[in-house]
Design an enzyme around this catalytic site. Structure first.
Site, PDB file in Angstrom:
ATOM      1  N   ARG A 138     -26.019 -45.189  83.043  1.00 36.24           N
ATOM      2  CA  ARG A 138     -25.775 -46.643  82.867  1.00 36.24           C
ATOM      3  C   ARG A 138     -25.379 -47.414  84.234  1.00 36.24           C
ATOM      4  NH1 ARG A 138     -22.302 -48.416  77.733  1.00 36.24           N
ATOM      5  NH2 ARG A 138     -23.386 -50.363  78.179  1.00 36.24           N
ATOM      6  N   ARG A 151     -13.794 -42.441  79.461  1.00 37.99           N
ATOM      7  CA  ARG A 151     -14.468 -43.274  80.367  1.00 37.99           C
ATOM      8  C   ARG A 151     -13.767 -43.756  81.444  1.00 37.99           C
ATOM      9  NH1 ARG A 151     -19.623 -44.589  77.904  1.00 37.99           N
ATOM     10  NH2 ARG A 151     -19.986 -42.617  76.804  1.00 37.99           N
ATOM     11  N   HIS A 206     -13.993 -44.815  73.523  1.00 38.61           N
ATOM     12  CA  HIS A 206     -13.668 -46.092  74.267  1.00 38.61           C
ATOM     13  C   HIS A 206     -12.707 -46.821  73.227  1.00 38.61           C
ATOM     14  CE1 HIS A 206     -17.825 -46.928  76.148  1.00 38.61           C
ATOM     15  NE2 HIS A 206     -16.929 -46.960  76.926  1.00 38.61           N
ATOM     16  N   CYS A 243     -18.848 -53.465  70.425  1.00 35.22           N
ATOM     17  CA  CYS A 243     -19.742 -52.848  71.733  1.00 35.22           C
ATOM     18  C   CYS A 243     -20.784 -53.950  71.995  1.00 35.22           C
ATOM     19  CB  CYS A 243     -20.355 -51.519  71.439  1.00 35.22           C
ATOM     20  SG  CYS A 243     -19.306 -50.262  70.947  1.00 35.22           S
TER      21      CYS A 243
HETATM   22  N1  ARG Z   1     -24.314 -45.289  74.280  1.00 33.79           N
HETATM   23  C1  ARG Z   1     -23.223 -46.167  74.833  1.00 33.79           C
HETATM   24  C2  ARG Z   1     -22.235 -45.364  75.803  1.00 33.79           C
HETATM   25  O1  ARG Z   1     -22.158 -44.173  75.475  1.00 33.79           O
HETATM   26  C3  ARG Z   1     -22.341 -46.871  73.792  1.00 33.79           C
HETATM   27  C4  ARG Z   1     -21.374 -47.941  74.388  1.00 33.79           C
HETATM   28  C5  ARG Z   1     -20.616 -48.404  73.180  1.00 33.79           C
HETATM   29  N2  ARG Z   1     -19.844 -49.401  73.688  1.00 33.79           N
HETATM   30  C6  ARG Z   1     -18.529 -49.568  73.546  1.00 33.79           C
HETATM   31  N3  ARG Z   1     -17.938 -50.769  73.592  1.00 33.79           N
HETATM   32  N4  ARG Z   1     -17.637 -48.603  72.578  1.00 33.79           N
HETATM   33  O2  ARG Z   1     -21.860 -45.864  76.882  1.00 33.79           O
END
Ligand code: ARG
Length: 283
Positions: A99, A144, A173, A274
């Site tokens: 990302r 994260r 998250h 999200c």
């Molecule tokens: N596939 C994305 C990731 O793993 C999903 C993000 C979800 N976003 C959130 N704000 N919880 O980063």
């Protein structure tokens, strides 16, 4: 009766940043929900997303759009694109390489839209892990965003930061485990929140219980369907139709739950919140 239980709720007009999931798919796995072997349906993702987008407009909110980048299927999850308060945007620095390329696109968007844009030194995934509750920033870590980003976000915005440790990989998250129900509160008032207690370690559960004694505690079942991954304007709370218990709890507190199904986007490990980044200030 405390203010958190009174039945008079006020909807506040919000401004959100969203990204059409034109390139949505699951071709890598960076959270336990993502299974690249399972097929995804981009047209379905787009149709579901469109309903959320249109609902926001019907509710009187303003929606800005960022152009989707072809190589970034997760860009639809704009909550991770930054954290924005008072016209200042703290850009993200993604944990995973997959990302990383989204970060400059979000920073460019903020600059072009007139936000005072801060490029971070620390790994952080924006409003996925930072939620504004009244005048404090609730900040998640464990999967994260790093603890160092909590210090940094506090410096950037000059606000108190409450660090919370996430312990269940399904709730990686903060916005998958906790929802702020009152985006706007009066001076000295406390925002209502809802959360899934066991997504947090014991110390963080204690902090939450002390700070938010009237919080809605959601069930495991509702948490596991991303019930908390919701967007509230202070009265209307957009939630997953699968979060039956949470829907009831919201009604009891005088909120108006509105159900939007983003089942296809759940395949990427994301839900309503999200796909929604709050833009506070600027313009
Ligand atoms: N596939 C994305 C990731 O793993 C999903 C993000 C979800 N976003 C959130 N704000 N919880 O980063």
């Amino acid at each position: 009766m405390s203010t958190s239980q009174t039945a008079t709720r006020t909807a506040h007009r919000r401004r959100y940043l969203m990204c059409r999931p034109v390139h949505f798919t699951v071709n890598y796995s960076i959270n336990p929900w993502m299974e690249p072997a399972n097929p995804t349906d981009t047209a379905k993702a787009l149709a579901q997303w469109q309903k959320l987008h249109d609902l926001y407009l019907e509710l009187g909110h303003e929606v800005e759009l960022i152009d989707p980048l072809p190589d970034y299927p997760d860009m639809v999850y704009t909550a991770n694109g930054g954290f924005v308060i008072d016209g200042r945007a703290y850009a993200p620095k993604f944990r995973f390489e997959e990302r990383a390329g989204e970060a400059p696109a979000f920073a460019d968007w903020f600059r072009a839209a007139g936000f005072d844009t801060v490029i971070p030194e620390e790994v952080n995934e924006g409003e996925g892990d930072f939620l504004l509750a009244g005048d404090v920033i609730l900040a998640g870590t464990g999967f994260r965003s790093t603890g160092d980003s909590h210090r940094e976000v506090g410096e950037v915005f000059g606000r108190e930061v409450v660090s919370l440790n996430l312990v269940d990989p399904r709730f990686y998250h903060l916005d998958t485990a906790l929802a702020v129900l009152d985006p706007v509160v009066g001076e000295g008032e406390r925002a209502n929140i809802a959360y899934l207690p066991h997504a947090f370690d014991e110390a963080s559960q204690k902090v939450l219980a002390e700070r938010f004694p009237d919080a809605i505690l959601v069930s495991d079942d509702d948490g596991a369907v991303f019930g908390l991954n919701s967007a509230s304007d202070g009265y209307n709370v957009v939630i997953s139709p699968r979060a039956k218990g949470f829907e009831q709890q919201l009604r009891e507190r005088g909120y108006n739950p509105i159900l939007i199904d983003l089942s296809e986007l759940l395949l990427g490990g994301g839900g309503i919140k999200c796909c929604t980044l709050e833009l506070r200030g600027a313009k």
